[in-house]
Scaffold this motif. Structure first.
Motif, PDB file in Angstrom:
ATOM      1  N   PRO A 188      55.133  47.173   8.078  1.00 59.33           N
ATOM      2  CA  PRO A 188      54.073  48.068   7.604  1.00 59.33           C
ATOM      3  C   PRO A 188      53.718  47.887   6.128  1.00 59.33           C
ATOM      4  CG  PRO A 188      55.567  49.268   9.006  1.00 59.33           C
ATOM      5  CD  PRO A 188      56.172  47.901   8.807  1.00 59.33           C
ATOM      6  N   ALA A 189      54.653  47.475   5.306  1.00 61.67           N
ATOM      7  CA  ALA A 189      54.347  47.243   3.900  1.00 61.67           C
ATOM      8  C   ALA A 189      53.376  46.085   3.721  1.00 61.67           C
ATOM      9  CB  ALA A 189      55.632  46.967   3.117  1.00 61.67           C
ATOM     10  N   ASP A 190      53.269  45.238   4.733  1.00 59.77           N
ATOM     11  CA  ASP A 190      52.372  44.081   4.653  1.00 59.77           C
ATOM     12  C   ASP A 190      50.917  44.441   4.926  1.00 59.77           C
ATOM     13  OD1 ASP A 190      54.556  42.481   4.122  1.00 59.77           O
ATOM     14  OD2 ASP A 190      54.759  41.783   6.179  1.00 59.77           O
ATOM     15  N   ASP A 191      50.622  45.707   5.203  1.00 54.82           N
ATOM     16  CA  ASP A 191      49.239  46.111   5.439  1.00 54.82           C
ATOM     17  C   ASP A 191      48.359  45.792   4.240  1.00 54.82           C
ATOM     18  OD1 ASP A 191      50.042  47.047   7.877  1.00 54.82           O
ATOM     19  OD2 ASP A 191      49.870  49.172   7.358  1.00 54.82           O
ATOM     20  N   PHE A 192      48.965  45.636   3.076  1.00 58.32           N
ATOM     21  CA  PHE A 192      48.212  45.350   1.864  1.00 58.32           C
ATOM     22  C   PHE A 192      48.047  43.852   1.624  1.00 58.32           C
ATOM     23  CE2 PHE A 192      50.260  49.484   1.238  1.00 58.32           C
ATOM     24  CZ  PHE A 192      49.130  50.265   1.090  1.00 58.32           C
ATOM     25  N   ASP A 193      48.640  43.034   2.458  1.00 56.38           N
ATOM     26  CA  ASP A 193      48.558  41.579   2.319  1.00 56.38           C
ATOM     27  C   ASP A 193      47.428  41.043   3.190  1.00 56.38           C
ATOM     28  OD1 ASP A 193      50.825  41.881   0.776  1.00 56.38           O
ATOM     29  OD2 ASP A 193      52.187  41.132   2.316  1.00 56.38           O
ATOM     30  N   PRO A 194      46.455  40.370   2.582  1.00 55.31           N
ATOM     31  CA  PRO A 194      45.359  39.832   3.390  1.00 55.31           C
ATOM     32  C   PRO A 194      45.826  38.724   4.326  1.00 55.31           C
ATOM     33  CG  PRO A 194      45.120  39.199   1.076  1.00 55.31           C
ATOM     34  CD  PRO A 194      46.315  40.099   1.164  1.00 55.31           C
ATOM     35  N   VAL A 195      45.105  38.595   5.439  1.00 54.08           N
ATOM     36  CA  VAL A 195      45.354  37.540   6.417  1.00 54.08           C
ATOM     37  C   VAL A 195      44.181  36.570   6.336  1.00 54.08           C
ATOM     38  CG1 VAL A 195      45.621  36.997   8.866  1.00 54.08           C
ATOM     39  CG2 VAL A 195      46.666  39.071   7.914  1.00 54.08           C
ATOM     40  N   ILE A 196      44.479  35.311   6.051  1.00 57.26           N
ATOM     41  CA  ILE A 196      43.464  34.273   5.922  1.00 57.26           C
ATOM     42  C   ILE A 196      43.691  33.250   7.031  1.00 57.26           C
ATOM     43  CG2 ILE A 196      42.514  32.434   4.478  1.00 57.26           C
ATOM     44  CD1 ILE A 196      44.393  35.242   2.835  1.00 57.26           C
ATOM     45  N   VAL A 197      42.644  32.994   7.825  1.00 57.10           N
ATOM     46  CA  VAL A 197      42.723  32.057   8.934  1.00 57.10           C
ATOM     47  C   VAL A 197      41.822  30.865   8.630  1.00 57.10           C
ATOM     48  CG1 VAL A 197      42.401  31.712  11.412  1.00 57.10           C
ATOM     49  CG2 VAL A 197      43.104  33.960  10.547  1.00 57.10           C
ATOM     50  N   ARG A 198      42.397  29.702   8.664  1.00 55.09           N
ATOM     51  CA  ARG A 198      41.617  28.475   8.460  1.00 55.09           C
ATOM     52  C   ARG A 198      40.995  28.071   9.790  1.00 55.09           C
ATOM     53  NH1 ARG A 198      43.881  22.556   6.403  1.00 55.09           N
ATOM     54  NH2 ARG A 198      41.826  21.581   6.222  1.00 55.09           N
TER      55      ARG A 198
ATOM     56  N   ALA B 229      41.386  38.089  18.983  1.00 53.73           N
ATOM     57  CA  ALA B 229      42.796  37.730  18.766  1.00 53.73           C
ATOM     58  C   ALA B 229      43.459  38.634  17.735  1.00 53.73           C
ATOM     59  CB  ALA B 229      42.901  36.269  18.331  1.00 53.73           C
ATOM     60  N   ALA B 230      42.737  38.990  16.702  1.00 55.62           N
ATOM     61  CA  ALA B 230      43.318  39.814  15.638  1.00 55.62           C
ATOM     62  C   ALA B 230      43.437  41.265  16.045  1.00 55.62           C
ATOM     63  CB  ALA B 230      42.485  39.689  14.366  1.00 55.62           C
ATOM     64  N   GLY B 231      42.675  41.678  17.049  1.00 59.43           N
ATOM     65  CA  GLY B 231      42.730  43.061  17.501  1.00 59.43           C
ATOM     66  C   GLY B 231      44.093  43.470  18.013  1.00 59.43           C
ATOM     67  N   ALA B 232      44.914  42.508  18.394  1.00 63.40           N
ATOM     68  CA  ALA B 232      46.254  42.808  18.900  1.00 63.40           C
ATOM     69  C   ALA B 232      47.269  43.058  17.783  1.00 63.40           C
ATOM     70  CB  ALA B 232      46.748  41.665  19.781  1.00 63.40           C
ATOM     71  N   VAL B 233      46.883  42.763  16.539  1.00 61.00           N
ATOM     72  CA  VAL B 233      47.796  42.943  15.407  1.00 61.00           C
ATOM     73  C   VAL B 233      47.675  44.383  14.909  1.00 61.00           C
ATOM     74  CG1 VAL B 233      48.431  42.179  13.090  1.00 61.00           C
ATOM     75  CG2 VAL B 233      47.563  40.519  14.759  1.00 61.00           C
ATOM     76  N   GLU B 234      48.802  45.078  14.916  1.00 63.76           N
ATOM     77  CA  GLU B 234      48.815  46.477  14.526  1.00 63.76           C
ATOM     78  C   GLU B 234      48.483  46.659  13.048  1.00 63.76           C
ATOM     79  OE1 GLU B 234      51.976  50.161  14.595  1.00 63.76           O
ATOM     80  OE2 GLU B 234      52.261  48.481  15.957  1.00 63.76           O
ATOM     81  N   ASN B 235      47.649  47.661  12.746  1.00 60.90           N
ATOM     82  CA  ASN B 235      47.278  48.053  11.389  1.00 60.90           C
ATOM     83  C   ASN B 235      46.564  46.961  10.600  1.00 60.90           C
ATOM     84  OD1 ASN B 235      48.390  50.637  11.718  1.00 60.90           O
ATOM     85  ND2 ASN B 235      50.411  49.877  11.155  1.00 60.90           N
ATOM     86  N   LEU B 236      45.880  46.077  11.251  1.00 61.10           N
ATOM     87  CA  LEU B 236      45.114  45.042  10.560  1.00 61.10           C
ATOM     88  C   LEU B 236      43.649  45.451  10.606  1.00 61.10           C
ATOM     89  CD1 LEU B 236      45.293  42.308   9.122  1.00 61.10           C
ATOM     90  CD2 LEU B 236      45.006  41.210  11.352  1.00 61.10           C
TER      91      LEU B 236
END
Length: 167
Positions: free
Chosen positions: A14-24, A73-80
């Motif tokens: 949960p602390a990673d909610d502040f970390d952006p996810v970048i997909v190439r 695909a990203a919809g399955a990731v919680e709190n993203l």
């Protein structure tokens, strides 16, 4: 329809909610990709000595993935709430603008009829571009909820190139 892998965010808590996810999603230019990652790293406040934190999805199976495929695909990731794409536009532009995708636009909410009709007539923006230097700040704003994705998209729309940039 092709089957894409799940977004693998190994060790994400949960602390990673502040970390952006970048997909190439574009693999035509490795030099441009390295420049994009360097820009993401340099955007962090170097004075604190903290390292920039983000999740990079650098997997050729994502090459050419569409925004719809990534949202699914990203919809399955919680709190993203958003994901940022390094696509063909990112690789070709000197400012490396990433495509920000809203993952919360389809959340079920109880809507009154008038508001629902307004959403049908004027759907909120689900994407906009941003320079790498703003990705961390935007993810933080979205994670804490002090600004909405459509508001950020509107601000990006005020730029002549449609890219969210620092003031």
């Amino acid at each position: 329809m092709r089957i894409l892998p799940a977004l693998e965010l190994t060790g994400r808590d949960p602390a990673d909610d502040f970390d952006p996810v970048i997909v190439r999603t574009d693999y035509t230019d490795d030099v441009a990709w390295r420049a994009t990652v360097a820009a993401l790293r340099s955007a962090w406040d170097g004075e604190s000595g903290a390292e920039a934190r983000f999740h990079l999805i650098d997997d050729p199976r994502w090459d050419g993935a569409t925004t719809e495929e990534l949202v699914r695909a990203a919809g399955a990731v919680e709190n993203l709430s958003a994901v940022f794409l390094a696509d063909a536009v990112t690789m070709r532009s000197s400012s490396r603008p990433l495509l920000a995708l809203d993952l919360c636009a389809d959340e079920d909410e109880e809507l009154d009829h008038e508001y629902y009709q307004e959403l049908i007539d004027n759907p909120p923006a689900r994407e906009f571009r941003t320079v790498p230097g703003q990705v961390h700040a935007l993810q933080l704003c979205l994670a804490v909820g002090n600004v909405s994705f459509p508001e950020l998209a509107e601000a990006a729309g005020e730029d002549p190139e449609g890219v969210y940039r620092p003031a």
